[in-house]
Design a protein around this motif. Structure first.
Motif, PDB file in Angstrom:
ATOM      1  N   UNK A 135       4.087  15.610 -12.717  1.00 59.27           N
ATOM      2  CA  UNK A 135       3.212  16.439 -13.549  1.00 59.27           C
ATOM      3  C   UNK A 135       3.327  17.913 -13.187  1.00 59.27           C
ATOM      4  N   UNK A 136       3.443  18.176 -11.907  1.00 54.54           N
ATOM      5  CA  UNK A 136       3.566  19.577 -11.497  1.00 54.54           C
ATOM      6  C   UNK A 136       4.833  20.192 -12.093  1.00 54.54           C
ATOM      7  N   UNK A 137       5.887  19.404 -12.124  1.00 51.22           N
ATOM      8  CA  UNK A 137       7.173  19.943 -12.578  1.00 51.22           C
ATOM      9  C   UNK A 137       7.160  20.283 -14.060  1.00 51.22           C
TER      10      UNK A 137
ATOM     11  N   UNK B 273       0.840  -1.210   0.000  1.00 49.79           N
ATOM     12  CA  UNK B 273       0.000   0.000   0.000  1.00 49.79           C
ATOM     13  C   UNK B 273       0.872   1.255   0.000  1.00 49.79           C
ATOM     14  N   UNK B 274       1.920   1.233   0.804  1.00 46.11           N
ATOM     15  CA  UNK B 274       2.824   2.387   0.833  1.00 46.11           C
ATOM     16  C   UNK B 274       3.513   2.569  -0.520  1.00 46.11           C
ATOM     17  N   UNK B 275       3.852   1.456  -1.159  1.00 46.64           N
ATOM     18  CA  UNK B 275       4.552   1.521  -2.456  1.00 46.64           C
ATOM     19  C   UNK B 275       3.639   2.146  -3.514  1.00 46.64           C
ATOM     20  N   UNK B 276       2.384   1.720  -3.519  1.00 50.40           N
ATOM     21  CA  UNK B 276       1.436   2.298  -4.479  1.00 50.40           C
ATOM     22  C   UNK B 276       1.227   3.786  -4.175  1.00 50.40           C
ATOM     23  N   UNK B 277       1.117   4.116  -2.905  1.00 48.79           N
ATOM     24  CA  UNK B 277       0.980   5.522  -2.517  1.00 48.79           C
ATOM     25  C   UNK B 277       2.168   6.353  -2.990  1.00 48.79           C
ATOM     26  N   UNK B 278       3.354   5.787  -2.894  1.00 53.42           N
ATOM     27  CA  UNK B 278       4.558   6.508  -3.321  1.00 53.42           C
ATOM     28  C   UNK B 278       4.566   6.703  -4.832  1.00 53.42           C
ATOM     29  N   UNK B 279       4.104   5.697  -5.575  1.00 47.29           N
ATOM     30  CA  UNK B 279       4.018   5.836  -7.043  1.00 47.29           C
ATOM     31  C   UNK B 279       3.074   6.973  -7.411  1.00 47.29           C
ATOM     32  N   UNK B 280       1.935   7.004  -6.731  1.00 46.59           N
ATOM     33  CA  UNK B 280       0.953   8.064  -6.980  1.00 46.59           C
ATOM     34  C   UNK B 280       1.584   9.426  -6.697  1.00 46.59           C
ATOM     35  N   UNK B 281       2.306   9.496  -5.598  1.00 45.41           N
ATOM     36  CA  UNK B 281       2.928  10.754  -5.180  1.00 45.41           C
ATOM     37  C   UNK B 281       3.979  11.196  -6.192  1.00 45.41           C
ATOM     38  N   UNK B 282       4.797  10.253  -6.641  1.00 48.13           N
ATOM     39  CA  UNK B 282       5.804  10.586  -7.647  1.00 48.13           C
ATOM     40  C   UNK B 282       5.148  11.104  -8.929  1.00 48.13           C
ATOM     41  N   UNK B 283       4.049  10.478  -9.328  1.00 49.01           N
ATOM     42  CA  UNK B 283       3.343  10.920 -10.543  1.00 49.01           C
ATOM     43  C   UNK B 283       2.808  12.340 -10.390  1.00 49.01           C
ATOM     44  N   UNK B 284       2.180  12.603  -9.257  1.00 49.18           N
ATOM     45  CA  UNK B 284       1.599  13.938  -9.029  1.00 49.18           C
ATOM     46  C   UNK B 284       2.699  14.996  -9.093  1.00 49.18           C
ATOM     47  N   UNK B 285       3.832  14.683  -8.493  1.00 45.55           N
ATOM     48  CA  UNK B 285       4.932  15.644  -8.459  1.00 45.55           C
ATOM     49  C   UNK B 285       5.523  15.832  -9.865  1.00 45.55           C
TER      50      UNK B 285
ATOM     51  N   UNK C 273      -1.938  27.697  -4.385  1.00 46.55           N
ATOM     52  CA  UNK C 273      -2.431  27.071  -5.610  1.00 46.55           C
ATOM     53  C   UNK C 273      -1.643  25.826  -5.962  1.00 46.55           C
ATOM     54  N   UNK C 274      -0.345  25.920  -5.807  1.00 46.88           N
ATOM     55  CA  UNK C 274       0.475  24.753  -6.145  1.00 46.88           C
ATOM     56  C   UNK C 274       0.128  23.585  -5.217  1.00 46.88           C
ATOM     57  N   UNK C 275      -0.120  23.894  -3.951  1.00 46.89           N
ATOM     58  CA  UNK C 275      -0.457  22.831  -2.999  1.00 46.89           C
ATOM     59  C   UNK C 275      -1.785  22.169  -3.382  1.00 46.89           C
ATOM     60  N   UNK C 276      -2.772  23.001  -3.732  1.00 43.53           N
ATOM     61  CA  UNK C 276      -4.077  22.442  -4.113  1.00 43.53           C
ATOM     62  C   UNK C 276      -3.962  21.625  -5.394  1.00 43.53           C
ATOM     63  N   UNK C 277      -3.149  22.117  -6.320  1.00 37.23           N
ATOM     64  CA  UNK C 277      -2.934  21.413  -7.588  1.00 37.23           C
ATOM     65  C   UNK C 277      -2.309  20.032  -7.326  1.00 37.23           C
ATOM     66  N   UNK C 278      -1.322  20.004  -6.446  1.00 38.62           N
ATOM     67  CA  UNK C 278      -0.701  18.714  -6.113  1.00 38.62           C
ATOM     68  C   UNK C 278      -1.730  17.770  -5.483  1.00 38.62           C
ATOM     69  N   UNK C 279      -2.561  18.311  -4.631  1.00 38.23           N
ATOM     70  CA  UNK C 279      -3.544  17.453  -3.964  1.00 38.23           C
ATOM     71  C   UNK C 279      -4.579  16.920  -4.958  1.00 38.23           C
ATOM     72  N   UNK C 280      -4.941  17.770  -5.915  1.00 43.67           N
ATOM     73  CA  UNK C 280      -5.878  17.306  -6.934  1.00 43.67           C
ATOM     74  C   UNK C 280      -5.255  16.159  -7.735  1.00 43.67           C
ATOM     75  N   UNK C 281      -3.973  16.326  -8.058  1.00 47.54           N
ATOM     76  CA  UNK C 281      -3.303  15.292  -8.856  1.00 47.54           C
ATOM     77  C   UNK C 281      -3.146  13.985  -8.074  1.00 47.54           C
TER      78      UNK C 281
END
Lengths: 368, 368
Positions: free
Chosen positions: A160-162, A146-158, A173-181
């Motif tokens: 895209x932001x970059x 579960x943590x591994x999948x969560x980390x993959x999601x987090x890496x993806x969100x980050x 705004x950047x924080x909300x955008x990351x949370x949406x992603x």
């Protein structure tokens, strides 16, 4: 999964019996979820001699990310909205002939404790202490997955932001955008309030986003994580805005990077918590940054975004295999900004390749 | 603002003196903020005989929305990250010769209580109860003005969403979009997790958004609010998706609207909490919806999104002027969906025009 929860409760029961109490009342939500598979609001677990119960008000387990109640656990629903499931559990323990009940004194309020005592005056109340928290430290492979999948999601969100344009946008705004992603990519929710810190704010631990806009030449530090099936990972990165970082920025980044690497490399079964802290901390200390450092260089993650162990100077204990922790040193220079680098890793023996890095976003200093 | 906080503490001091304890320790965060102007993590207020203190770890009041500490309050910063400000406060109370200390037994854990007792064994610990919560029920005009601004922000966020295309979007996305708009318009943050419920989920109180997409013919119910300078308002509306609502939808909507209007019209100084609940509830009861109704038809709002009073059948007490409450009846038909309508209003005497509606988004049944 049912065997998992049953096995956890069996381990807790062993501890309770060793502590002289055959019954225990678990009230802390993350502990309830760990033992029961789900934790509806105010639900409690009563660990009995023969049978375990989940006492709650509503209907548990209506969303997959909230978990499903263990099928082997008897569910006792309180009729009205008023009663406290903890008090109902104490009542039940008395009715079943229990003589003592171990409770979580670090979670139960004095008011609820008195209410328990008043319905169960003949029950000897003892302290369960952090027994469930201790069981939670070492994770099984399902939890790590579960943590591994969560980390993959987090890496993806980050990632895209970059790719997007950052100059001129506010921290909020950047924080909300990351949370949406994060949610877009399948997170239950953000694991904690996303931190975005620019310019003079950068590098501050737990900085809460403001209306400051990203400017050329800024440091930009972010800290975020996905909750996935209840498990909460964490990543922190620092970037530079503009074409070329200033010398002081490169120097500071290299220093924090070296500290973070030293912390990561110290992770191994049998290593004292405080030695991981020291490995990272001394790199920053010896460069003259002893003042203002965070009280810990990392911590456990799991059903809570900060849990045992603490990787701190005064922490007692040693790492085990399968313990997920963050390593997150940072330096903040008042008025100028700073750098934080934060990964979630799982402690593994060297024979298995050493610590498993879950958050794989690059730690090169990117100029965006 | 300083006089405000000083006056609040003076009122609390009077109560404490009447209860036989000259000193009090306030630990519950919303209560700390109410008395001190700000509530950094783990901060506590020590109400002394001569002088009041805010004990905390970090530097309080770095963001405007977190409030600024009252200037007349002496701030005592703990040196390290380890100590508990509550324990330090008890220590200080003893040093100043206090004989008793009133604590918030409904907030303090048994573990912290024991720690207090161990440093201050000669101190008689009494229960402050909900004394601060009771003071918080009636708001001053500054507090109401924060709620009013929060409600304006909330109305704006909702109005913008209604202009966009909804069919095909998921509950989660709509909730995140609403939260982004709240922050865009100046909210500190959402007041609570935004609820968006579509189709069979619509009308469920506290529904947490899922990946279900909005479809033609759906009921769509939303519940959201802005936190502004710490104050948290709430609005709930239900819409129909598509050109023309079905007969059962119109009928159900009219019923819930009538119940909500009855609740609103019952709001006046001197009216019993339970009578407001009954006014709304009996409209739904007499239409055959007694089963499955929420335990309360509304509640107070302020520094917390749910606070006293509860507008519920067993609630004791009467409304005062300047008490902001929600009125939020709803009906959910399992498998079909339902309707909830929720406003934040301030109780005012009839001479002042009766209840002041803060959330002014239309309550006509809109087909979107």
């Amino acid at each position: 999964m049912s065997e998992v929860y049953g096995a956890r409760r069996a381990r807790l029961r062993e501890r309770c019996n060793a502590g002289g109490s055959a019954t225990a009342l678990v009230t802390r939500p993350a502990n309830v979820r760990y033992l029961a598979g789900t934790a509806p609001r105010d639900a409690v677990v009563l660990l009995g001699e023969d049978e375990d119960l989940l006492l709650c008000r509503g209907t548990p387990g209506t969303r997959p990310e909230d978990g499903r109640p263990d099928e082997r656990l008897r569910i006792h629903r309180l009729p009205g909205p008023a009663g406290d499931p903890a008090v109902a559990a104490a009542d039940l323990a008395v009715a079943r002939g229990a003589e003592s009940l171990a409770v979580e004194e670090h979670h139960l309020t004095v008011g609820r404790y008195r209410a328990l005592r008043s319905v169960a005056s003949r029950l000897r109340l003892t302290d369960l202490g952090g027994a469930v928290e201790q069981l939670r430290v070492v994770k099984d492979e399902e939890e790590i997955s579960c943590l591994r999948i969560g980390a993959e999601i987090t890496d993806q969100a980050l990632a895209e932001l970059l790719e997007s344009i950052l100059v001129g946008r506010t921290e909020r705004h950047l924080a909300l955008e990351l949370e949406r992603r994060l949610v877009d990519h399948g997170a239950d929710s953000p694991a904690f309030a996303t931190s975005v810190a620019t310019g003079p704010h950068a590098g501050r631990r737990g900085h809460r986003p403001t209306d400051r806009r990203v400017e050329e030449g800024d440091f930009l530090s972010v800290c975020l994580g996905a909750a996935y099936r209840g498990y909460r990972c964490e990543i922190g990165r620092t970037f530079v805005i503009g074409t070329s970082p200033a010398d002081w920025q490169i120097e500071l980044y290299d220093l924090v990077f070296a500290a973070q690497r030293a912390g990561r490399q110290a992770l191994a079964p049998g290593v004292a918590y405080r030695d991981v802290d020291r490995a990272a901390r001394q790199v920053l200390d010896s460069a003259g940054h002893a003042e203002g450092l965070a009280p810990s260089m990392g911590h456990g993650v799991g059903l809570e975004n900060i849990e045992d162990p603490q990787l701190a100077p005064a922490a007692m204990g040693k790492l085990d295999a399968c313990v997920p922790v963050t390593v997150e040193p940072g330096v903040h220079l008042p008025g100028r900004g700073g750098v934080r680098i934060d990964d979630t890793l799982v402690v593994r023996p060297e024979a298995d390749g050493g610590p498993e890095l879950l958050t794989i976003t690059t730690k090169e200093l990117l100029a965006l």
